[in-house]
Scaffold this active site. Structure first.
Site: not given
Ligand code: ACO
Length: 338
Positions: A113, A258, A288
């Site tokens: 990214c 981003h 994304n």
């Molecule tokens: N639907 C339903 N539940 C989900 C989903 C989904 N699609 N995805 C995850 N969950 C669940 C998890 O399993 C977890 O369940 P649990 O509590 O039973 O274990 C719960 O939701 C909470 O998970 P978290 O990972 O804590 O959720 P969070 O609010 O952090 O959101 C997310 C997850 C969206 C991935 C977030 O952490 C995020 O945006 N991270 C950054 C992504 C990013 O910036 N990427 C960088 C660029 S990518 C690149 O460089 C290629």
């Protein structure tokens, strides 16, 4: 040193739209969860036969047409991507071939990214130093090729698409207002490389039946850790680049962040105390698109005639590596006719 200005931009998004409900049919997820936790409503997926280089070519062609520049007049082509057509040669070479250019030097930048900002900064260096005159900088991704559609925590986040800008060097004497790319803040921290990565497919673990069985050729991400680092780093670099430019956040007309998660964007915006209208957001429609998000965002501003000459623009990103970067530019084209 020469000045370096953005002459034009272009973008390409595949036709096919996939809403969040599509994923709810085969995964334990919902439209409500995805919208609330990420801000994504839908994304575009390329057709199976549609290559990364096809998307990058279309964005680049649009860019050249808008600037009235022939492909043969470009002497540097950089494609930021982590989903290139092949491991080698570079996707930039396939794009070059499609454009009919036979002379530019052309290569890919792999910074996930962070890719587009890295590529833009490299191109700036080559043009400012006088080595090159015109550069096409493209961010193009076919993320569907590395998505694990059994992993709800990653596959709902990404989309396919491409964006491009055409850069040109100008003599400072011909650019008294100082338009163009001006300040850069770039960095990386390889100690966090394994927080967001594609474990297999490279030379450590070439594709084999084991890697296929453990889904090693797909994206693996520690979402929470990426999130926390993204918020902290984006906040720091945006403040840094604005200070380097000798400006205050209030003076910035457009922020092009981003698009990894709407909550990351909101947290940066709220810390800067900026209204929503100054932040470009397309994650709701495209998800994304990794290297594609920022040039697609620039092109949305460009084609909607939102960019006025003299406006202050900040681009910023954070991604796998971890890599990060922010750029300040003053919008304007001293080479434009009339
Ligand atoms: N639907 C339903 N539940 C989900 C989903 C989904 N699609 N995805 C995850 N969950 C669940 C998890 O399993 C977890 O369940 P649990 O509590 O039973 O274990 C719960 O939701 C909470 O998970 P978290 O990972 O804590 O959720 P969070 O609010 O952090 O959101 C997310 C997850 C969206 C991935 C977030 O952490 C995020 O945006 N991270 C950054 C992504 C990013 O910036 N990427 C960088 C660029 S990518 C690149 O460089 C290629």
């Amino acid at each position: 040193m020469k000045d370096v200005v953005i002459r034009s931009s272009g973008r390409y998004l595949p036709e096919k739209v996939f809403t969040n409900d599509h994923f709810a049919r085969f995964l334990d997820t919902s439209d409500e969860w995805i919208q609330e936790r990420t801000g994504i409503r839908e994304r575009r997926f390329a057709a199976p036969e549609e290559r990364n280089s096809d998307m990058g070519t279309k964005a680049a062609q649009q860019c050249l047409e808008r600037a009235g520049v022939d492909a043969s007049e470009v002497d540097l082509i950089i494609c930021a991507t982590v989903t290139g057509d092949r491991i080698f040669p570079a996707t930039a070479n396939f794009i070059q071939e499609n454009l009919g250019n036979r002379t530019a030097w052309a290569f890919d930048v792999n910074a996930a990214c962070g890719g587009f900002i890295y590529a833009l900064s490299l191109a700036y260096g080559m043009l400012a130093s006088g080595v090159n005159r015109r550069a096409l900088v493209i961010g193009s991704e076919k993320m569907t090729s590395i998505l694990d559609f059994t992993d709800r925590s990653t596959c709902v986040l990404f989309g396919d698409g491409a964006g491009a800008v055409l850069l040109e060097a100008v003599e400072p004497a011909d650019n008294p207002e100082g338009y163009g790319l001006r300040n850069f803040v770039l960095g990386a921290d390889g100690s966090l490389a394994y927080k967001l990565w594609q474990p297999d497919g490279g030379s450590v673990n070439p594709p084999n039946p084991d890697s296929l069985a453990r889904h090693g050729h797909y994206i693996h991400m520690s979402g929470r850790e990426v999130y926390v680092n993204a918020v902290r780093t984006m906040n720091a670099i945006v403040e840094d680049v604005i200070a380097q430019a000798g400006l205050t956040p209030e003076q910035i007309d457009w922020f092009v962040p981003h698009q990894a998660n709407k909550r990351i964007i909101d947290s940066v915006r709220e810390r800067l105390k900026m209204p929503e209208e100054r932040f470009v957001v397309n994650i709701d429609r495209y998800g994304n698109t990794t290297s594609g998000t920022i040039p697609i965002g620039i092109d949305e501003l460009y084609t909607e005639n939102k960019l006025a000459t003299g406006q202050h623009v900040v681009l910023m990103t954070f991604g796998a590596g971890f890599t990060w970067g922010a750029v300040y530019l003053k919008w304007g084209d001293p080479l434009a006719a009339g």
